[in-house]
Scaffold this motif. Structure first.
Motif, PDB file in Angstrom:
ATOM      1  N   VAL A   1       0.869  -1.181   0.000  1.00 35.28           N
ATOM      2  CA  VAL A   1       0.000   0.000   0.000  1.00 35.28           C
ATOM      3  C   VAL A   1       0.904   1.229   0.000  1.00 35.28           C
ATOM      4  CG1 VAL A   1      -1.765   1.314   1.251  1.00 35.28           C
ATOM      5  CG2 VAL A   1      -1.839  -1.184   1.261  1.00 35.28           C
TER       6      VAL A   1
ATOM      7  N   THR B   1      -1.874  -1.608   7.599  1.00 30.06           N
ATOM      8  CA  THR B   1      -1.601  -0.320   6.959  1.00 30.06           C
ATOM      9  C   THR B   1      -2.080   0.860   7.809  1.00 30.06           C
ATOM     10  OG1 THR B   1      -1.985   1.054   5.021  1.00 30.06           O
ATOM     11  CG2 THR B   1      -3.742  -0.465   5.579  1.00 30.06           C
ATOM     12  N   SER B   2      -1.320   1.932   7.734  1.00 34.97           N
ATOM     13  CA  SER B   2      -1.704   3.145   8.468  1.00 34.97           C
ATOM     14  C   SER B   2      -3.017   3.704   7.927  1.00 34.97           C
ATOM     15  CB  SER B   2      -0.603   4.198   8.359  1.00 34.97           C
ATOM     16  OG  SER B   2      -0.409   4.573   7.013  1.00 34.97           O
TER      17      SER B   2
ATOM     18  N   ALA C   1       1.110  11.930   8.199  1.00 34.42           N
ATOM     19  CA  ALA C   1      -0.265  11.877   8.697  1.00 34.42           C
ATOM     20  C   ALA C   1      -1.172  11.307   7.621  1.00 34.42           C
ATOM     21  CB  ALA C   1      -0.735  13.266   9.105  1.00 34.42           C
TER      22      ALA C   1
HETATM   23  N1  SAH Z   1       2.959   1.457   3.312  1.00 32.06           N
HETATM   24  C1  SAH Z   1       2.520   2.462   4.249  1.00 32.06           C
HETATM   25  C2  SAH Z   1       2.322   3.805   3.596  1.00 32.06           C
HETATM   26  C3  SAH Z   1       3.601   4.396   3.094  1.00 32.06           C
HETATM   27  S1  SAH Z   1       3.389   5.959   2.352  1.00 32.06           S
HETATM   28  C4  SAH Z   1       1.261   1.964   4.952  1.00 32.06           C
HETATM   29  O1  SAH Z   1       0.666   0.985   4.528  1.00 32.06           O
HETATM   30  O2  SAH Z   1       0.893   2.549   5.959  1.00 32.06           O
HETATM   31  C5  SAH Z   1       3.811   7.037   3.665  1.00 32.06           C
HETATM   32  C6  SAH Z   1       2.560   7.683   4.235  1.00 32.06           C
HETATM   33  O3  SAH Z   1       1.905   6.772   5.087  1.00 32.06           O
HETATM   34  C7  SAH Z   1       2.809   8.873   5.102  1.00 32.06           C
HETATM   35  O4  SAH Z   1       3.018  10.034   4.349  1.00 32.06           O
HETATM   36  C8  SAH Z   1       1.533   8.946   5.891  1.00 32.06           C
HETATM   37  O5  SAH Z   1       0.496   9.503   5.102  1.00 32.06           O
HETATM   38  C9  SAH Z   1       1.214   7.485   6.076  1.00 32.06           C
HETATM   39  N2  SAH Z   1       1.636   6.952   7.375  1.00 32.06           N
HETATM   40  C10 SAH Z   1       2.487   5.960   7.609  1.00 32.06           C
HETATM   41  N3  SAH Z   1       2.564   5.683   8.926  1.00 32.06           N
HETATM   42  C11 SAH Z   1       1.707   6.534   9.531  1.00 32.06           C
HETATM   43  C12 SAH Z   1       1.295   6.741  10.872  1.00 32.06           C
HETATM   44  N4  SAH Z   1       1.804   6.021  11.875  1.00 32.06           N
HETATM   45  N5  SAH Z   1       0.375   7.689  11.120  1.00 32.06           N
HETATM   46  C13 SAH Z   1      -0.158   8.423  10.135  1.00 32.06           C
HETATM   47  N6  SAH Z   1       0.205   8.277   8.842  1.00 32.06           N
HETATM   48  C14 SAH Z   1       1.107   7.341   8.545  1.00 32.06           C
END
Ligand code: SAH
Length: 510
Positions: A96, A121-122, A232
């Motif tokens: 993702v 995923t976040s 975020a």
């Molecule tokens: N592969 C990751 C996403 C990577 S792209 C996933 O599945 O979560 C990077 C983006 O993920 C960041 O710019 C932010 O939008 C989001 N992100 C990743 N970790 C986060 C967290 N702990 N809290 C909020 N946003 C997060």
């Protein structure tokens, strides 16, 4: 070069809460020869790596790349071709918006085999920790994950703003903070009502989580005022309004509290995990290193003469650990100790002894040496030989009092405690930036070592607005003697007691 074929595991490390790593991911990290991780993967997870594993940071924070994607790909290919097992950790889920697809294609083109270990995923979990379900039957029937990275003013944009605006989907944007204004404007221009609820969740699922809510119209201003930055998740849709009712994580009693832990790292985990569960952000600044003494012969000699003793007294889990380490290293086992009576200070020491199959005969109520003396009243100790394995330079109250009761006490050094000053720099910076709410002390030596880290600075001055939490009266006295007045004191004098005292403190002064 070995003949064993290497392999790359593209692993989702989850969004930040270490508890959200999958069991399969943990196993892959434990077994890996090489661990490759980047900015968003929680450093906690590296603790699962084998001691001799190579751990490589490949960076990536905004545009500030430590290694380019090509170099990362090359690294994965090279390591796998050396026959190594490579754990490639990626924040959230690797497929993702994680470039996991590109890395897999690259591996494939070089004939390197790989497996994908999906992660949490976040995109879903950061909203969930903010009390926002991305779907809900009353609000929406579908959800979209959208890159917020693409410049919305770009001529050849593949972003279907009209579609996003028209649908009742929950829109989840990743990598979108910098583009927030454009995203909000584009959605409104394309007909999305200006009062559509929006939330940004930064560092979701971690104790640093920060959430800002508003509407398409107000969110830009609110985010600016809150100073919220990347990384975020942006959530747009009516489900955001459920947060008022469903927020849970940021309502935990210690949420947002930044608490320094001064125990030796190996011993801090119980305190850290209890505080984490209550929502606190623990900052480990170990002040003590616990080591095998330089000269272990006194311990070995005492064990060789163990038949001469009638009592074995432990005052700490370390005393227990190092005593048994030496015993086993000498090729002996617990049967050697069958004739002895045992005393342990504190329930945790008793539990550690029980791990070796031995039930303590005496358990003093509290941690204070004085109360051990009390516990011995009624025991036949006069003229008996007592072995007391403990830290070098430990307090003398206990042996003195036992001697007064007529016991013949032999103190032997089971372990040494040394000053650990590796955390000095970050500690001082955080104190100066007023980023710390409380410091916990679990023994007198944690206080004196901690204060000696601040000797060149104005220690009490730096700690003026910081709550000082002590595990009990002896530790508090040491703190006072160094100019620190504890605000919080545990009773009972145990780790759970300390956690409860912190809870009481913040209940009164949130
Ligand atoms: N592969 C990751 C996403 C990577 S792209 C996933 O599945 O979560 C990077 C983006 O993920 C960041 O710019 C932010 O939008 C989001 N992100 C990743 N970790 C986060 C967290 N702990 N809290 C909020 N946003 C997060």
């Amino acid at each position: 070069m070995t003949n064993k074929p290497g392999k790359v595991y593209l692993i989702g490390a989850g969004p930040g809460d270490p508890g959200l790593l999958t069991i399969k991911a943990k196993e892959c990290i434990e077994e890996a020869d090489v661990v490759v991780y980047d900015y968003l993967a929680s450093p906690f997870l590296l603790e699962y790596a084998a001691r001799d594993a190579q751990v490589i940071y490949v960076g990536k924070k905004g545009g500030d790349h430590t290694l380019t994607q090509d170099k990362i790909n090359q690294l994965l290919v090279d390591k796998a071709k050396q026959g190594l097992s490579v754990a490639r950790l990626k924040g959230g889920d690797p497929f993702v918006f994680g470039r996991g697809g590109e890395e897999a294609q690259e591996l494939l083109s070089h004939g390197v085999s790989y497996e994908v270990v999906p992660g949490v995923t976040s995109a879903i979990s950061a909203p969930a920790y903010a009390g926002i379900p991305v779907t809900h039957r009353d609000h929406t029937s579908f959800v979209s994950f959208i890159t917020g990275h693409e410049d919305p003013t770009k001529e050849t944009s593949s972003m279907q703003w009209d579609l996003f605006a028209r649908s009742n989907a929950t829109l989840v944007f990743l990598m979108g903070v910098k583009n927030l204004e454009n995203i909000a404007n584009r959605l409104m221009e394309n007909g999305k009502p200006a009062d559509t609820p929006v939330a940004l969740v930064r560092w979701g699922t971690t104790s640093r989580q920060q959430t800002v809510t508003g509407t398409l119209e107000t969110i830009v201003d609110r985010v600016r005022k809150a100073g919220l930055k990347s990384p975020a998740i942006i959530v747009v849709g009516h489900v955001v309004s459920l947060r008022d009712e469903l927020a849970w994580f940021d309502r935990k009693p210690l949420f947002g509290k930044r608490i320094v832990i001064t125990r030796a790292r190996a011993q801090a985990s119980d305190l850290v995990s209890r505080l984490n569960r209550l929502g606190a952000h623990c900052i480990e600044i170990p002040t003590i290193q616990i080591q095998t003494p330089e000269d272990i012969s006194p311990m070995e000699e005492a064990i060789a003469r163990i038949k001469d003793y009638q009592w074995l007294v432990f005052t700490s889990v370390n005393g227990v650990k190092f005593f048994f380490d030496t015993l086993f290293a000498m090729g002996k086992d617990v049967r050697t100790l069958g004739h002895l009576k045992f005393a342990c200070i504190g329930p945790v020491t008793k539990e550690r002894l029980a791990d070796f199959g031995i039930i303590s005969d005496i358990l003093p109520e509290t941690f204070r040496a004085e109360s051990v003396v009390e516990a011995f009243t009624g025991q036949d100790i006069k003229g008996k030989k007592v072995l007391l394995p403990r830290a070098r330079l430990a307090r003398t109250v206990l042996p003195e009092e036992l001697a007064k009761m007529g016991a013949l006490v032999d103190e032997v050094t089971a372990y040494e405690t040394l000053l650990d000053d590796s955390g000095r720099e970050p500690l001082i910076t955080m104190l100066k930036d007023k980023e710390i709410h409380a410091v916990t002390f679990t023994s007198s030596s944690t206080v004196s070592n901690f204060m000696s880290l601040l000797t060149k600075e104005d220690g009490p001055g730096l700690l003026k607005d910081v709550s000082i939490a002590s595990i009990g009266p002896i530790t508090s006295d040491t703190a006072r003697s160094l100019g620190l007045e504890p605000d919080i004191e545990a009773d009972p004098y145990t780790i759970p007691g300390l956690v409860d005292a912190l809870l009481d403190h913040y209940r009164e002064k949130p």
